[in-house]
Design a protein around this motif. Sequence first.
Motif, PDB file in Angstrom:
ATOM      1  N   PRO A 118      20.962  85.875 138.330  1.00  0.00           N
ATOM      2  CA  PRO A 118      20.840  86.790 139.511  1.00  0.00           C
ATOM      3  C   PRO A 118      20.913  88.285 138.415  1.00  0.00           C
ATOM      4  O   PRO A 118      21.198  88.607 137.638  1.00  0.00           O
ATOM      5  N   ASP A 146      16.725  87.677 141.727  1.00  0.00           N
ATOM      6  CA  ASP A 146      17.573  87.121 143.022  1.00  0.00           C
ATOM      7  C   ASP A 146      16.541  85.997 144.010  1.00  0.00           C
ATOM      8  O   ASP A 146      17.270  85.483 144.677  1.00  0.00           O
ATOM      9  N   GLY A 211      22.038  94.563 146.996  1.00  0.00           N
ATOM     10  CA  GLY A 211      21.417  93.669 147.582  1.00  0.00           C
ATOM     11  C   GLY A 211      20.769  93.608 148.703  1.00  0.00           C
ATOM     12  O   GLY A 211      20.868  93.740 149.947  1.00  0.00           O
ATOM     13  N   ASN A 239      19.071  97.037 144.973  1.00  0.00           N
ATOM     14  CA  ASN A 239      19.285  95.530 144.352  1.00  0.00           C
ATOM     15  C   ASN A 239      19.272  95.689 142.814  1.00  0.00           C
ATOM     16  O   ASN A 239      18.905  94.698 142.045  1.00  0.00           O
TER      17      ASN A 239
END
Length: 313
Positions: A118, A146, A211, A239
């Motif tokens: 991630p 992600d 995110g 993000n």
Amino acid sequence: MGRAGRSVPWVEQLPGLRTIMDLNELLVFAKVVQAGSFTLAARGLRMPKSTVSRKVSELEERVGAQLLQRTTRKLRLTEVGQAYYEHCARIVAEAEQAELAVTRMQSAPHGLLRVTAPLAFNFMGSILAAFLTRYPEVQIEMVCTDRTVDLVEEGFDLAVRAGRLPDSSSLIARRLGSIERGVMASPRYIQERGAPKSPKELAAHDCLLFGVGTGGNVWSLVSGNRSAEVSIRARLTVNEPDMLRAVTLAGFGIALLPNSLYAEDIATGRMQRILPEWSSPGASVHALYPVTRHHSPKVMAFVDFLREHWPNP
């Protein structure tokens, strides 16, 4: 016995198999499907594209069915091709596993290791550096995203993933540890806006979210047997973890950040824990790899190294 007393290979006697089976054709066909194109498959197999195309055509001729629909942009399996590919993929996987078990089980880790993790796991940089130092014959290609990467289809050796894992018979999962996040802000923000005294007071503050599109405007926090869910107001949603850290340090809001990643910022006073008795529920982190990589020295060495050096066991 065949005609004129000739012994006929058993595969020639099976219905639908008019010639001796060529396992190379199965391998090439499976790699074409996995790569999504003849060009990429040829590159991976280190074969001329013409040879790859010929092998697939010969396979279709031998089985008496069209397996692939070819267009200028994309390859697509026919219904028959899909059924045939599922069997071929298992055969190729078993052959690769046997090859690894026999020829590489005793060898030292070496070669290219393709890993995905991630975006928030940028703290793994120090772990990668230490691993490369210990194993100088290994090269790592790390892809941080992600997006859920299909390890088999996209040719990755291993993924590091947090949270719940889907059931899969083709992947092996090894637990590395967990990720726990704490509520943090810079001294500048606290001086200008004050620090919340309870989770519900977070709703009145500017918050910074990690995110995009994750629906993270609700923070779940725990403290012993207590739990709280707070709807927060996002001043910024991003993000990219380094950008989130920079904006937090600049005093633009409160963020929910991994404790292990920001330990140095806390120790030096650049960042302060708010509501230190509260944190997010710890998310389990696993190393995930295809069953065909179970005997690969480089994969096993990397998994063991991650377990040894993970900051939050």
